[in-house]
Design an enzyme around this catalytic site. Structure first.
Site, PDB file in Angstrom:
ATOM      1  N   ASP A  18       0.753  -1.299   0.014  1.00  0.00           N
ATOM      2  CA  ASP A  18      -0.021  -0.054  -0.032  1.00  0.00           C
ATOM      3  C   ASP A  18       0.899   1.240   0.124  1.00  0.00           C
ATOM      4  OD1 ASP A  18      -2.235   1.534   0.360  1.00  0.00           O
ATOM      5  OD2 ASP A  18      -1.663   1.933   2.354  1.00  0.00           O
ATOM      6  N   SER A  19       0.333   2.425  -0.225  1.00  0.00           N
ATOM      7  CA  SER A  19       1.031   3.536  -0.079  1.00  0.00           C
ATOM      8  C   SER A  19       1.604   3.789   1.177  1.00  0.00           C
ATOM      9  CB  SER A  19       0.053   4.841  -0.697  1.00  0.00           C
ATOM     10  OG  SER A  19      -0.809   4.787   0.098  1.00  0.00           O
TER      11      SER A  19
ATOM     12  N   CYS B 161      -3.757  -0.913  -2.006  1.00  0.00           N
ATOM     13  CA  CYS B 161      -4.066   0.505  -2.321  1.00  0.00           C
ATOM     14  C   CYS B 161      -5.025   0.761  -3.371  1.00  0.00           C
ATOM     15  CB  CYS B 161      -2.581   1.158  -2.681  1.00  0.00           C
ATOM     16  SG  CYS B 161      -2.879   2.926  -2.841  1.00  0.00           S
TER      17      CYS B 161
ATOM     18  N   GLU C  79      -6.055   8.940   9.875  1.00  0.00           N
ATOM     19  CA  GLU C  79      -4.806   8.782  10.437  1.00  0.00           C
ATOM     20  C   GLU C  79      -4.684   9.383  11.668  1.00  0.00           C
ATOM     21  OE1 GLU C  79      -1.463   8.885   8.028  1.00  0.00           O
ATOM     22  OE2 GLU C  79      -2.189   7.326   6.576  1.00  0.00           O
TER      23      GLU C  79
ATOM     24  N   CYS D 110     -11.294   3.374  -0.433  1.00  0.00           N
ATOM     25  CA  CYS D 110      -9.971   3.998  -0.172  1.00  0.00           C
ATOM     26  C   CYS D 110      -9.654   3.019   1.017  1.00  0.00           C
ATOM     27  CB  CYS D 110     -10.174   5.536   0.456  1.00  0.00           C
ATOM     28  SG  CYS D 110      -8.808   5.969   1.007  1.00  0.00           S
TER      29      CYS D 110
ATOM     30  N   HIS E  61      -8.398   3.775   3.894  1.00  0.00           N
ATOM     31  CA  HIS E  61      -8.814   4.335   5.148  1.00  0.00           C
ATOM     32  C   HIS E  61     -10.275   4.559   5.633  1.00  0.00           C
ATOM     33  CE1 HIS E  61      -4.667   5.679   4.498  1.00  0.00           C
ATOM     34  NE2 HIS E  61      -4.461   6.315   5.525  1.00  0.00           N
TER      35      HIS E  61
HETATM   36  N1  DGL Z   1      -3.877   4.132   0.068  1.00  0.00           N
HETATM   37  C1  DGL Z   1      -4.573   5.092  -0.359  1.00  0.00           C
HETATM   38  C2  DGL Z   1      -5.945   4.430  -1.225  1.00  0.00           C
HETATM   39  O1  DGL Z   1      -6.480   3.486  -0.871  1.00  0.00           O
HETATM   40  C3  DGL Z   1      -4.886   6.091   0.375  1.00  0.00           C
HETATM   41  C4  DGL Z   1      -3.869   6.731   0.775  1.00  0.00           C
HETATM   42  C5  DGL Z   1      -3.220   7.468  -0.540  1.00  0.00           C
HETATM   43  O2  DGL Z   1      -3.630   8.774  -0.816  1.00  0.00           O
HETATM   44  O3  DGL Z   1      -1.917   6.983  -0.455  1.00  0.00           O
HETATM   45  O4  DGL Z   1      -6.318   4.956  -2.324  1.00  0.00           O
END
Ligand code: DGL
Length: 280
Positions: free
Chosen positions: A12-13, A75, A154, A187, A189
């Site tokens: 993931d990012s 991600c 977060e 997403c 989060h």
């Molecule tokens: N993990 C990213 C997503 O699911 C969210 C966080 C980011 O912008 O990197 O799109």
């Protein structure tokens, strides 16, 4: 042992992909998971698809050193922008989060409107709309970027926090007025804000979590390929991050619903080195 004991690679990012890992571990407690969180380059959600695709490719190259049997692109932004390229380049199966989320949304929609909330880059890619149309070409799709929800999740604010509810209302009220049947949490989060989103959406709108659907898709895929592990004891979770392992440990608990213990910082030199996994 007849099962496939190799690990599942997940990237993931940053930290958000732990919500996908949480769902994977619920369904596959015996699997070993190697996670890479690109915390030095997060967020991906405001970057161009070229940049996200390059990062995604590098993250997969890093994970390949651990000999995974499958790679999960946890991600949404990377799945939305880079999946076809990853599928073409990787020597192992790859599972993104967009298709499983879109499939479940279409199944549950019964012809009603499907709304998708995600990062700016995911919405700009139009990947969810295209995926939903793959399952139902007549589906009506509304999409909305909700960039503030990532930092809010977060920060650890609760779903009853007035600031959270106010931001969620600001994003969702225009969607709710269009009377969708389904709302896709597109997403990593957003599952943390699920209760606030559900409250604002109201009872008539069903929420679909792409991460949860992805975990189900991974189980099916491994089972179909005869690649489930038959390990009797609990599988391990080993995490690597490109920056700030301490923050990852502290925040990880909420995303994973479990303490995050084994986290290692990967320096840029190690990230690009070919023999990293063997050297550990
Ligand atoms: N993990 C990213 C997503 O699911 C969210 C966080 C980011 O912008 O990197 O799109």
């Amino acid at each position: 042992m007849s099962g496939d004991a190799r690990c599942i690679g997940v990237f993931d990012s940053g930290i958000g992909g732990l919500t996908v890992v949480r769902e994977l571990r619920r369904r596959l407690p015996g699997e070993n998971i190697v996670y890479f969180g690109d915390t030095a380059r997060v967020p991906y959600g405001i970057k161009t698809s070229e940049t996200v695709t390059r990062f995604a490719r590098q993250n997969c190259e890093f994970l390949l050193r651990f000999d995974p049997k499958l790679i999960v692109v946890a991600c949404n932004t990377a799945s939305a922008t880079a999946l076809p390229e990853l599928e073409a380049m990787l020597p192992v199966p790859v599972c993104g989060v967009v298709l499983p989320g879109a499939k479940e949304a279409t199944l549950q929609s019964e012809g009603g409107t499907i709304a998708v909330i995600a990062t700016e880059a995911t919405i700009a890619s139009d990947a969810y709309r295209r995926a939903i149309k793959q399952y139902d070409e007549h589906a009506r799709v509304i999409q909305k970027p909700c960039p503030l929800l990532v930092p809010i999740a977060e920060e650890g604010r609760t779903c009853t926090d007035p600031i959270v509810l106010s931001v969620v209302r600001d994003y969702l009220d225009p969607i709710v007025r269009l009377d969708p049947k389904i709302l896709v949490l597109g997403c990593t989060h957003y599952p943390l804000l699920r209760d606030a989103i559900a409250e604002v959406a109201g009872e008539g709108i069903r929420l679909v979590d792409s991460g949860e659907q992805t975990a189900k898709a991974v189980v099916e895929r491994l089972r179909a390929g005869g690649k489930l592990s038959d390990r009797a004891e609990a599988g391990s979770l080993v995490s690597y991050v490109s920056d700030n392992p301490q923050r990852f440990r502290e925040l990880g608990q909420r995303f994973l619903d479990h303490s995050v213990v084994d986290v290692t910082w990967v320096s840029p030199e190690q990230f690009y080195a070919q023999d990293f996994a063997q050297a550990r």
